[in-house]
Design an enzyme around this catalytic site. Structure first.
Site, mmCIF file in Angstrom:
data_model
loop_
_atom_site.group_PDB
_atom_site.id
_atom_site.type_symbol
_atom_site.label_atom_id
_atom_site.label_comp_id
_atom_site.label_asym_id
_atom_site.label_seq_id
_atom_site.Cartn_x
_atom_site.Cartn_y
_atom_site.Cartn_z
ATOM 1 N N TYR A 1 0.735 -1.280 0.061
ATOM 2 C CA TYR A 1 0.097 -0.094 0.135
ATOM 3 C C TYR A 1 0.937 1.306 0.064
ATOM 4 C CZ TYR A 1 -4.623 2.385 0.444
ATOM 5 O OH TYR A 1 -5.416 3.012 0.264
ATOM 6 N N LYS B 1 -3.351 8.406 2.748
ATOM 7 C CA LYS B 1 -4.633 8.170 3.674
ATOM 8 C C LYS B 1 -4.391 8.507 4.999
ATOM 9 C CE LYS B 1 -7.230 6.155 0.512
ATOM 10 N NZ LYS B 1 -7.934 7.131 -0.423
HETATM 11 O O1 0WD Z 1 -10.566 -1.853 -1.703
HETATM 12 C C1 0WD Z 1 -10.811 -0.673 -2.224
HETATM 13 N N1 0WD Z 1 -11.433 -0.415 -3.250
HETATM 14 C C2 0WD Z 1 -10.903 0.716 -1.322
HETATM 15 C C3 0WD Z 1 -10.877 2.039 -1.791
HETATM 16 C C4 0WD Z 1 -10.592 0.358 0.155
HETATM 17 C C5 0WD Z 1 -10.844 1.768 1.058
HETATM 18 C C6 0WD Z 1 -10.679 2.781 0.494
HETATM 19 N N2 0WD Z 1 -10.704 2.983 -0.824
HETATM 20 C C7 0WD Z 1 -10.717 4.299 -1.507
HETATM 21 C C8 0WD Z 1 -10.005 4.710 -2.563
HETATM 22 O O2 0WD Z 1 -8.360 4.819 -2.052
HETATM 23 C C9 0WD Z 1 -10.537 5.763 -3.014
HETATM 24 O O3 0WD Z 1 -10.324 7.002 -2.347
HETATM 25 O O4 0WD Z 1 -12.021 4.446 -1.961
HETATM 26 C C10 0WD Z 1 -11.936 5.508 -3.083
HETATM 27 C C11 0WD Z 1 -12.735 4.991 -4.273
HETATM 28 O O5 0WD Z 1 -11.969 3.995 -4.642
HETATM 29 P P1 0WD Z 1 -12.586 2.574 -5.693
HETATM 30 O O6 0WD Z 1 -14.114 2.835 -5.777
HETATM 31 O O7 0WD Z 1 -11.672 1.433 -5.158
HETATM 32 O O8 0WD Z 1 -11.719 2.895 -7.017
HETATM 33 P P2 0WD Z 1 -12.538 3.472 -8.449
HETATM 34 O O9 0WD Z 1 -13.715 2.721 -8.883
HETATM 35 O O10 0WD Z 1 -11.407 3.362 -9.570
HETATM 36 O O11 0WD Z 1 -12.703 5.080 -8.157
HETATM 37 C C12 0WD Z 1 -11.420 5.891 -8.185
HETATM 38 C C13 0WD Z 1 -11.672 6.959 -8.711
HETATM 39 C C14 0WD Z 1 -10.959 6.909 -10.381
HETATM 40 O O12 0WD Z 1 -10.888 5.922 -11.010
HETATM 41 P P3 0WD Z 1 -9.394 5.455 -11.678
HETATM 42 O O13 0WD Z 1 -9.779 4.114 -11.809
HETATM 43 O O14 0WD Z 1 -9.288 6.032 -12.649
HETATM 44 O O15 0WD Z 1 -8.275 5.596 -10.687
HETATM 45 O O16 0WD Z 1 -11.098 8.066 -8.535
HETATM 46 C C15 0WD Z 1 -11.192 9.006 -9.728
HETATM 47 C C16 0WD Z 1 -11.219 8.129 -10.899
HETATM 48 O O17 0WD Z 1 -12.596 8.209 -11.395
HETATM 49 N N3 0WD Z 1 -9.854 9.724 -9.834
HETATM 50 C C17 0WD Z 1 -10.068 11.145 -10.071
HETATM 51 N N4 0WD Z 1 -11.034 11.829 -10.286
HETATM 52 C C18 0WD Z 1 -10.988 13.223 -10.441
HETATM 53 N N5 0WD Z 1 -9.536 13.699 -10.741
HETATM 54 C C19 0WD Z 1 -8.542 11.529 -10.342
HETATM 55 C C20 0WD Z 1 -8.581 12.777 -10.678
HETATM 56 N N6 0WD Z 1 -7.317 13.134 -11.066
HETATM 57 N N7 0WD Z 1 -7.806 10.477 -10.275
HETATM 58 C C21 0WD Z 1 -8.643 9.473 -9.922
#
Ligand code: 0WD
Length: 254
Positions: free
Chosen positions: A155, A162
Protein backbone atom coordinates in the site's frame (compact mmCIF):
# COMPACT_ATOMS: atom_id res chain seq x y z
CA UNK A 1 -40.08 9.68 1.84
CA UNK A 2 -36.75 8.35 2.98
CA UNK A 3 -33.79 9.08 5.23
CA UNK A 4 -32.35 11.35 2.57
CA UNK A 5 -35.50 12.90 1.14
CA UNK A 6 -34.96 16.54 0.18
CA UNK A 7 -31.16 16.24 0.27
CA UNK A 8 -28.98 17.09 -2.71
CA UNK A 9 -25.45 15.80 -3.00
CA UNK A 10 -22.45 15.77 -5.29
CA UNK A 11 -20.67 12.43 -5.64
CA UNK A 12 -17.11 12.45 -7.01
CA UNK A 13 -15.17 9.34 -8.02
CA UNK A 14 -17.47 7.05 -9.99
CA UNK A 15 -15.31 5.29 -12.58
CA UNK A 16 -17.79 2.46 -13.26
CA UNK A 17 -20.53 0.42 -11.57
CA UNK A 18 -18.00 -1.32 -9.30
CA UNK A 19 -16.77 1.95 -7.79
CA UNK A 20 -17.39 2.44 -4.08
CA UNK A 21 -18.85 5.85 -5.01
CA UNK A 22 -21.47 4.05 -7.11
CA UNK A 23 -22.50 1.96 -4.08
CA UNK A 24 -22.89 5.13 -2.02
CA UNK A 25 -24.72 6.93 -4.83
CA UNK A 26 -27.22 4.09 -5.23
CA UNK A 27 -27.89 3.87 -1.50
CA UNK A 28 -28.46 7.65 -1.29
CA UNK A 29 -30.91 7.56 -4.21
CA UNK A 30 -32.70 4.54 -2.71
CA UNK A 31 -33.20 6.64 0.43
CA UNK A 32 -34.65 9.57 -1.50
CA UNK A 33 -31.65 11.83 -2.25
CA UNK A 34 -31.07 13.74 -5.46
CA UNK A 35 -27.51 13.43 -6.69
CA UNK A 36 -25.03 14.95 -9.13
CA UNK A 37 -22.11 13.00 -10.62
CA UNK A 38 -18.90 13.90 -12.42
CA UNK A 39 -16.64 11.98 -14.77
CA UNK A 40 -12.90 12.11 -15.24
CA UNK A 41 -12.33 12.75 -18.95
CA UNK A 42 -14.06 11.46 -22.08
CA UNK A 43 -13.16 7.81 -21.43
CA UNK A 44 -15.21 7.76 -18.21
CA UNK A 45 -17.99 9.96 -19.59
CA UNK A 46 -19.36 7.00 -21.55
CA UNK A 47 -19.45 4.85 -18.39
CA UNK A 48 -20.85 7.52 -16.07
CA UNK A 49 -23.66 8.80 -18.31
CA UNK A 50 -25.70 5.56 -18.30
CA UNK A 51 -25.19 5.25 -14.52
CA UNK A 52 -26.41 8.81 -14.08
CA UNK A 53 -29.49 8.00 -16.17
CA UNK A 54 -30.14 4.89 -14.05
CA UNK A 55 -29.85 6.89 -10.82
CA UNK A 56 -31.74 9.94 -12.10
CA UNK A 57 -28.59 11.97 -11.44
CA UNK A 58 -27.59 15.29 -12.90
CA UNK A 59 -24.15 15.18 -14.61
CA UNK A 60 -22.16 18.15 -13.33
CA UNK A 61 -19.34 17.69 -15.86
CA UNK A 62 -15.72 16.67 -16.22
CA UNK A 63 -13.76 16.67 -12.98
CA UNK A 64 -10.01 16.16 -12.76
CA UNK A 65 -8.93 17.27 -9.31
CA UNK A 66 -5.50 18.30 -10.61
CA UNK A 67 -7.22 20.86 -12.85
CA UNK A 68 -8.82 23.59 -10.74
CA UNK A 69 -10.66 25.01 -13.75
CA UNK A 70 -12.61 21.74 -14.01
CA UNK A 71 -13.51 21.95 -10.30
CA UNK A 72 -14.61 25.58 -10.69
CA UNK A 73 -16.87 24.51 -13.52
CA UNK A 74 -18.39 21.55 -11.65
CA UNK A 75 -19.22 23.71 -8.62
CA UNK A 76 -20.57 26.50 -10.84
CA UNK A 77 -22.84 23.92 -12.51
CA UNK A 78 -24.06 22.64 -9.14
CA UNK A 79 -24.67 26.22 -7.93
CA UNK A 80 -26.65 27.01 -11.07
CA UNK A 81 -28.66 23.77 -10.95
CA UNK A 82 -29.47 23.57 -7.23
CA UNK A 83 -28.26 26.81 -5.61
CA UNK A 84 -27.12 24.84 -2.54
CA UNK A 85 -25.61 21.53 -1.53
CA UNK A 86 -26.40 19.22 1.43
CA UNK A 87 -23.78 16.51 1.06
CA UNK A 88 -20.65 15.58 -0.83
CA UNK A 89 -18.78 12.30 -1.33
CA UNK A 90 -15.06 12.28 -2.22
CA UNK A 91 -14.03 8.82 -3.45
CA UNK A 92 -10.88 9.75 -5.34
CA UNK A 93 -7.35 8.46 -5.03
CA UNK A 94 -4.43 7.86 -7.34
CA UNK A 95 -0.83 6.64 -7.23
CA UNK A 96 1.48 5.20 -9.87
CA UNK A 97 0.83 1.46 -9.76
CA UNK A 98 4.54 0.73 -10.21
CA UNK A 99 4.96 2.13 -6.70
CA UNK A 100 2.07 0.17 -5.17
CA UNK A 101 4.27 -2.87 -4.92
CA UNK A 102 7.64 -3.58 -3.33
CA UNK A 103 9.22 -1.16 -0.85
CA UNK A 104 7.78 2.20 0.30
CA UNK A 105 11.30 3.58 0.58
CA UNK A 106 11.60 3.54 -3.23
CA UNK A 107 8.80 6.15 -3.68
CA UNK A 108 9.81 8.93 -6.05
CA UNK A 109 9.26 12.62 -5.29
CA UNK A 110 7.06 13.03 -8.38
CA UNK A 111 4.75 10.19 -7.45
CA UNK A 112 4.72 11.20 -3.77
CA UNK A 113 3.55 14.72 -4.68
CA UNK A 114 1.03 13.49 -7.27
CA UNK A 115 -0.41 10.92 -4.84
CA UNK A 116 -0.79 13.56 -2.12
CA UNK A 117 -2.26 16.09 -4.56
CA UNK A 118 -4.93 13.78 -6.00
CA UNK A 119 -5.69 11.73 -2.88
CA UNK A 120 -5.36 14.31 -0.08
CA UNK A 121 -5.27 17.96 -1.17
CA UNK A 122 -8.26 17.38 -3.46
CA UNK A 123 -10.49 16.74 -0.43
CA UNK A 124 -9.45 20.02 1.20
CA UNK A 125 -9.97 22.14 -1.89
CA UNK A 126 -13.31 20.43 -2.58
CA UNK A 127 -14.39 21.01 1.04
CA UNK A 128 -13.71 24.72 0.61
CA UNK A 129 -15.81 24.85 -2.54
CA UNK A 130 -18.60 22.82 -0.91
CA UNK A 131 -18.61 25.10 2.16
CA UNK A 132 -19.75 28.00 0.00
CA UNK A 133 -22.83 26.01 -1.13
CA UNK A 134 -23.67 24.33 2.20
CA UNK A 135 -25.62 27.28 3.48
CA UNK A 136 -27.86 25.13 5.70
CA UNK A 137 -25.11 22.88 7.04
CA UNK A 138 -24.00 19.69 5.37
CA UNK A 139 -22.05 16.47 5.42
CA UNK A 140 -18.76 15.68 3.68
CA UNK A 141 -17.56 12.09 3.39
CA UNK A 142 -14.26 10.68 2.12
CA UNK A 143 -12.94 7.14 1.73
CA UNK A 144 -9.88 5.83 3.47
CA UNK A 145 -8.20 2.49 4.21
CA UNK A 146 -6.60 0.71 7.17
CA UNK A 147 -3.20 1.09 5.45
CA UNK A 148 -3.25 4.61 6.99
CA UNK A 149 -3.01 3.09 10.48
CA UNK A 150 -0.95 -0.04 9.98
CA UNK A 151 1.63 -1.05 7.41
CA UNK A 152 -0.12 -3.10 4.75
CA UNK A 153 1.94 -4.88 2.11
CA UNK A 154 2.21 -2.89 -1.16
CA UNK A 155 0.00 0.00 0.00
CA UNK A 156 3.13 2.14 0.45
CA UNK A 157 2.76 5.84 -0.42
CA UNK A 158 -1.02 5.46 -0.51
CA UNK A 159 -0.92 4.53 3.19
CA UNK A 160 1.01 7.71 3.92
CA UNK A 161 -1.52 9.68 1.84
CA UNK A 162 -4.49 8.10 3.64
CA UNK A 163 -2.93 8.99 7.02
CA UNK A 164 -2.78 12.62 5.82
CA UNK A 165 -6.36 12.36 4.53
CA UNK A 166 -7.57 11.12 7.94
CA UNK A 167 -5.78 14.02 9.65
CA UNK A 168 -7.44 16.38 7.13
CA UNK A 169 -10.85 15.03 8.21
CA UNK A 170 -10.13 16.20 11.77
CA UNK A 171 -8.84 19.66 10.77
CA UNK A 172 -11.71 20.21 8.33
CA UNK A 173 -14.23 19.09 10.98
CA UNK A 174 -13.01 21.92 13.22
CA UNK A 175 -12.87 24.52 10.43
CA UNK A 176 -16.37 23.77 9.13
CA UNK A 177 -18.12 22.73 12.34
CA UNK A 178 -19.27 26.29 13.12
CA UNK A 179 -21.34 26.18 9.93
CA UNK A 180 -22.85 22.82 10.92
CA UNK A 181 -20.91 21.10 8.17
CA UNK A 182 -19.75 17.66 9.31
CA UNK A 183 -16.67 15.89 7.94
CA UNK A 184 -16.15 12.14 8.27
CA UNK A 185 -14.40 9.22 6.59
CA UNK A 186 -15.32 5.62 6.01
CA UNK A 187 -12.35 3.27 6.24
CA UNK A 188 -13.54 0.54 3.88
CA UNK A 189 -12.27 -3.01 3.79
CA UNK A 190 -10.78 -4.14 0.47
CA UNK A 191 -13.21 -4.30 -2.47
CA UNK A 192 -12.27 -5.28 -6.02
CA UNK A 193 -12.51 -2.05 -8.06
CA UNK A 194 -10.51 -0.47 -10.86
CA UNK A 195 -8.31 1.48 -8.41
CA UNK A 196 -7.76 -1.62 -6.25
CA UNK A 197 -6.56 -3.64 -9.22
CA UNK A 198 -3.44 -1.43 -9.24
CA UNK A 199 -2.39 -2.68 -5.79
CA UNK A 200 0.07 -5.59 -5.71
CA UNK A 201 -1.31 -8.98 -4.54
CA UNK A 202 -4.82 -7.55 -4.14
CA UNK A 203 -6.51 -10.95 -4.49
CA UNK A 204 -4.42 -12.25 -1.61
CA UNK A 205 -5.39 -9.23 0.52
CA UNK A 206 -9.09 -9.94 -0.20
CA UNK A 207 -8.75 -13.57 0.84
CA UNK A 208 -6.75 -12.63 3.94
CA UNK A 209 -9.54 -10.26 5.04
CA UNK A 210 -12.20 -12.85 4.33
CA UNK A 211 -10.48 -15.50 6.46
CA UNK A 212 -9.40 -13.22 9.30
CA UNK A 213 -12.11 -10.58 9.81
CA UNK A 214 -14.62 -11.17 12.64
CA UNK A 215 -17.49 -11.41 10.13
CA UNK A 216 -15.46 -13.84 7.93
CA UNK A 217 -16.34 -12.00 4.73
CA UNK A 218 -15.14 -9.07 2.67
CA UNK A 219 -17.37 -6.01 2.51
CA UNK A 220 -19.50 -5.07 -0.50
CA UNK A 221 -20.14 -1.70 -2.10
CA UNK A 222 -23.72 -2.01 -0.83
CA UNK A 223 -22.51 -2.31 2.77
CA UNK A 224 -20.28 0.75 2.37
CA UNK A 225 -23.20 2.52 0.65
CA UNK A 226 -25.56 1.86 3.56
CA UNK A 227 -22.99 3.14 6.08
CA UNK A 228 -22.57 6.15 3.78
CA UNK A 229 -26.29 6.93 4.18
CA UNK A 230 -25.75 7.13 7.96
CA UNK A 231 -23.00 9.75 7.54
CA UNK A 232 -24.74 11.73 4.81
CA UNK A 233 -28.17 11.80 6.45
CA UNK A 234 -29.28 13.42 9.71
CA UNK A 235 -28.92 10.07 11.51
CA UNK A 236 -25.29 11.06 12.21
CA UNK A 237 -26.04 14.72 12.98
CA UNK A 238 -24.02 14.49 16.21
CA UNK A 239 -20.96 12.97 14.53
CA UNK A 240 -17.98 14.76 12.96
CA UNK A 241 -14.23 14.25 12.60
CA UNK A 242 -14.76 10.48 12.68
CA UNK A 243 -12.97 7.69 10.80
CA UNK A 244 -15.43 4.80 10.81
CA UNK A 245 -14.40 1.28 9.79
CA UNK A 246 -16.69 -0.63 7.44
CA UNK A 247 -14.41 -3.63 7.11
CA UNK A 248 -16.21 -6.65 8.62
CA UNK A 249 -14.35 -5.76 11.81
CA UNK A 250 -10.88 -6.52 10.41
CA UNK A 251 -9.29 -3.57 12.27
CA UNK A 252 -9.86 -5.21 15.66
CA UNK A 253 -7.75 -8.21 14.71
CA UNK A 254 -5.36 -7.05 11.94
O1 0WD B 1 -10.49 -1.75 -1.66
C1 0WD B 1 -10.84 -0.67 -2.11
N1 0WD B 1 -11.30 -0.56 -3.33
C2 0WD B 1 -10.80 0.52 -1.20
C3 0WD B 1 -10.86 1.79 -1.73
C4 0WD B 1 -10.65 0.29 0.25
C5 0WD B 1 -10.65 1.51 1.03
C6 0WD B 1 -10.70 2.75 0.45
N2 0WD B 1 -10.80 2.88 -0.91
C7 0WD B 1 -10.86 4.24 -1.47
C8 0WD B 1 -9.90 4.57 -2.57
O2 0WD B 1 -8.60 4.82 -2.09
C9 0WD B 1 -10.56 5.82 -3.12
O3 0WD B 1 -10.27 6.93 -2.29
O4 0WD B 1 -12.13 4.46 -2.02
C10 0WD B 1 -12.04 5.49 -2.99
C11 0WD B 1 -12.73 5.03 -4.26
O5 0WD B 1 -11.96 4.01 -4.85
P1 0WD B 1 -12.56 2.74 -5.63
O6 0WD B 1 -14.02 2.80 -5.67
O7 0WD B 1 -11.86 1.56 -5.10
O8 0WD B 1 -11.92 2.92 -7.09
P2 0WD B 1 -12.44 3.39 -8.53
O9 0WD B 1 -13.73 2.78 -8.88
O10 0WD B 1 -11.30 3.14 -9.47
O11 0WD B 1 -12.63 4.95 -8.33
C12 0WD B 1 -11.58 5.82 -8.00
C13 0WD B 1 -11.66 6.96 -8.98
C14 0WD B 1 -10.87 6.87 -10.28
O12 0WD B 1 -10.91 5.82 -10.98
P3 0WD B 1 -9.47 5.31 -11.64
O13 0WD B 1 -9.77 3.89 -11.81
O14 0WD B 1 -9.28 6.11 -12.84
O15 0WD B 1 -8.37 5.53 -10.61
O16 0WD B 1 -11.03 8.13 -8.56
C15 0WD B 1 -11.11 8.99 -9.66
C16 0WD B 1 -11.33 8.18 -10.89
O17 0WD B 1 -12.65 8.26 -11.32
N3 0WD B 1 -9.90 9.76 -9.87
C17 0WD B 1 -9.95 11.06 -10.14
N4 0WD B 1 -11.00 11.90 -10.21
C18 0WD B 1 -10.72 13.16 -10.51
N5 0WD B 1 -9.49 13.62 -10.73
C19 0WD B 1 -8.63 11.44 -10.35
C20 0WD B 1 -8.42 12.79 -10.67
N6 0WD B 1 -7.20 13.28 -10.93
N7 0WD B 1 -7.82 10.36 -10.21
C21 0WD B 1 -8.61 9.34 -9.89
Amino acid sequence: QGLMAGKRGLILGIANNRSIAYGIAKACVDHGAEIALTYQGEAFKKRVEPLAAELGAFVAGHCDVTDSASLDEVFANVAKHWGKLDFLVHAIAFSDKDELTGRYVETTRDNFLRTMDISVFSFTTIAKRAEALMTEGGSLLTLTYYGAEKVMPHYNVMGVAKAALEASVRYLAVDLGGKKIRVNAISAGPIKTLAASGIGDFRYILKWNEYNSPLKQTVTQEEVGDSGVYFLSDLSRGVTGEVHHVDSGYHVVG
